[in-house]
Write a protein that holds these residues in place. Structure first.
Motif, PDB file in Angstrom:
ATOM      1  N   GLU A   1      -7.225  -6.501  -6.500  1.00 54.68           N
ATOM      2  CA  GLU A   1      -6.737  -6.616  -5.080  1.00 54.68           C
ATOM      3  C   GLU A   1      -5.617  -7.479  -4.871  1.00 54.68           C
ATOM      4  O   GLU A   1      -5.282  -8.197  -5.197  1.00 54.68           O
ATOM      5  CB  GLU A   1      -8.025  -7.150  -4.478  1.00 54.68           C
ATOM      6  CG  GLU A   1      -8.113  -7.053  -2.770  1.00 54.68           C
ATOM      7  CD  GLU A   1      -9.070  -7.607  -2.086  1.00 54.68           C
ATOM      8  OE1 GLU A   1      -9.059  -8.386  -1.352  1.00 54.68           O
ATOM      9  OE2 GLU A   1     -10.340  -7.210  -2.576  1.00 54.68           O
TER      10      GLU A   1
ATOM     11  N   VAL B   1      -5.273  -4.515   0.007  1.00 56.27           N
ATOM     12  CA  VAL B   1      -5.547  -3.319  -0.645  1.00 56.27           C
ATOM     13  C   VAL B   1      -6.068  -3.493  -2.098  1.00 56.27           C
ATOM     14  O   VAL B   1      -5.528  -4.353  -2.773  1.00 56.27           O
ATOM     15  CB  VAL B   1      -3.975  -2.692  -0.361  1.00 56.27           C
ATOM     16  CG1 VAL B   1      -2.969  -3.375  -1.300  1.00 56.27           C
ATOM     17  CG2 VAL B   1      -4.474  -0.973  -1.005  1.00 56.27           C
TER      18      VAL B   1
ATOM     19  N   GLU C   1       0.892  -1.100   0.140  1.00 56.73           N
ATOM     20  CA  GLU C   1      -0.001  -0.063  -0.039  1.00 56.73           C
ATOM     21  C   GLU C   1       0.888   1.242   0.104  1.00 56.73           C
ATOM     22  O   GLU C   1       0.671   2.208  -0.663  1.00 56.73           O
ATOM     23  CB  GLU C   1      -1.008   0.133   1.230  1.00 56.73           C
ATOM     24  CG  GLU C   1      -1.992   1.136   1.281  1.00 56.73           C
ATOM     25  CD  GLU C   1      -3.008   0.995   2.277  1.00 56.73           C
ATOM     26  OE1 GLU C   1      -3.884   1.870   2.182  1.00 56.73           O
ATOM     27  OE2 GLU C   1      -2.911   0.295   3.150  1.00 56.73           O
TER      28      GLU C   1
ATOM     29  N   ASP D   1      -7.875   0.701   1.139  1.00 57.45           N
ATOM     30  CA  ASP D   1      -7.338   0.188   2.340  1.00 57.45           C
ATOM     31  C   ASP D   1      -8.326  -0.838   2.856  1.00 57.45           C
ATOM     32  O   ASP D   1      -9.370  -0.284   3.727  1.00 57.45           O
ATOM     33  CB  ASP D   1      -6.882   1.170   3.440  1.00 57.45           C
ATOM     34  CG  ASP D   1      -5.992   0.603   4.563  1.00 57.45           C
ATOM     35  OD1 ASP D   1      -6.002  -0.779   4.571  1.00 57.45           O
ATOM     36  OD2 ASP D   1      -5.405   1.204   5.508  1.00 57.45           O
ATOM     37  N   LYS D   2      -7.885  -2.253   2.761  1.00 60.86           N
ATOM     38  CA  LYS D   2      -8.886  -3.090   3.363  1.00 60.86           C
ATOM     39  C   LYS D   2      -8.458  -3.960   4.783  1.00 60.86           C
ATOM     40  O   LYS D   2      -9.015  -4.915   5.181  1.00 60.86           O
ATOM     41  CB  LYS D   2      -9.318  -4.100   2.453  1.00 60.86           C
ATOM     42  CG  LYS D   2     -10.067  -3.438   1.131  1.00 60.86           C
ATOM     43  CD  LYS D   2     -10.447  -4.441   0.084  1.00 60.86           C
ATOM     44  CE  LYS D   2     -11.579  -5.218   0.190  1.00 60.86           C
ATOM     45  NZ  LYS D   2     -12.090  -5.989  -0.845  1.00 60.86           N
TER      46      LYS D   2
ATOM     47  N   ILE E   1      -7.672   3.914  -4.406  1.00 64.46           N
ATOM     48  CA  ILE E   1      -7.093   2.786  -3.434  1.00 64.46           C
ATOM     49  C   ILE E   1      -7.816   2.499  -2.309  1.00 64.46           C
ATOM     50  O   ILE E   1      -8.343   3.673  -1.697  1.00 64.46           O
ATOM     51  CB  ILE E   1      -5.444   3.232  -3.024  1.00 64.46           C
ATOM     52  CG1 ILE E   1      -4.471   3.817  -4.071  1.00 64.46           C
ATOM     53  CG2 ILE E   1      -4.835   2.191  -2.105  1.00 64.46           C
ATOM     54  CD1 ILE E   1      -3.362   4.149  -4.012  1.00 64.46           C
TER      55      ILE E   1
END
Length: 256
Positions: free
Chosen positions: A168, A128, A104, A123-124, A121
């Motif tokens: 992803e 990412v 990331e 952020d998970k 983008i």
């Protein structure tokens, strides 16, 4: 479907979130569950062995975007493709792998070097994602990203999961198929249905096929993804169709 209707107490109903319970939107942070879904899932949960939402999103995010889901009986959310789990108000899972944070940190510079400033983008936490849906040329941006993102993922020990105008980067070792298979074994399920809309759901479709259980695969259809529809037992028209199908199931259970 007959096995599910005859013995709902032995059935696991598995569902993806985005594109299945929630319409796809340009900004994933603005997604929201179909307004009828929490109620029909609550009715469904009263009859079946378990309702399992299997998603690439963190469980907490899925619950935030789906007000009312936390009250669904027998609901389990298998987030991050099964790396993280929500059940009965508790979230469990291992810490995020360092490769995700490193990837990331490099992504913004990578996008700038490619001249791609109109992509998003996401952020998970344990993954990412790079979304191109808001780009003026979503397909072209996706094509330009595939090779450099594959190289970045390989460098950081990650894999690339393709989706609907999204790529992803996530840890290897788990996918929706493995998550569903493990859950079916854990609950000693006697039948299974899985509903999805995107390429990441193909693994869950295969898990249904390999489970040895009476199973049904359902595609939440769209013009963007055709591979899933070609392999599904039933194709419905997006989240509206998914909710309508679940309502039919609940009605059938109530009559029996």
């Amino acid at each position: 479907m007959k096995a599910i209707l005859d013995d709902p107490a032995g059935a696991v109903i598995g569902l993806d979130f985005d594109g299945t319970l929630s319409p796809i939107v340009p900004d994933p942070a603005e997604a929201v569950i179909h307004p009828k879904a929490p109620e029909v899932l609550a009715e469904l949960g009263a009859h079946v062995l378990a309702v399992a939402i299997v998603t690439g999103r963190p469980p907490a995010t899925a619950l935030e975007l789906g007000p009312g889901l936390a009250d669904v009986p027998r609901l389990v959310v298998l987030g991050h493709y099964g790396f993280e789990r929500w059940e009965a108000g508790q979230i469990s899972g291992p810490p995020p792998p360092p490769g995700v944070l490193e990837a990331e940190a490099e992504l913004q510079l990578l996008l700038e070097s490619l001249g791609l400033r109109d992509v998003t983008i996401e952020d998970k936490g344990r993954a990412v994602a790079v979304h191109t849906r808001r780009s003026s040329d979503p397909e072209g941006a996706l094509a330009r990203l595939r090779e450099p993102l594959a190289e970045l993922a390989a460098k950081r020990g990650l894999v690339v999961e393709p989706g609907r105008f999204v790529l992803e980067l996530r840890p290897p070792g788990m996918d929706k198929g493995q998550a569903l298979s493990l859950f079916l074994a854990e609950r000693a399920a006697r039948s299974v249905m899985f509903v999805g809309d995107d390429l990441g759901d193909l693994a869950a479709f295969e898990a249904v096929r390999l489970s040895g259980l009476p199973g049904v695969t359902v595609c939440s259809g769209s013009a963007e993804v055709t591979e899933l529809a070609e392999r599904a037992d039933i194709v419905v028209d997006g989240p509206d169709g998914v909710v309508a199908l679940l309502e039919e199931l609940v009605a059938a259970f109530s009559r029996s």
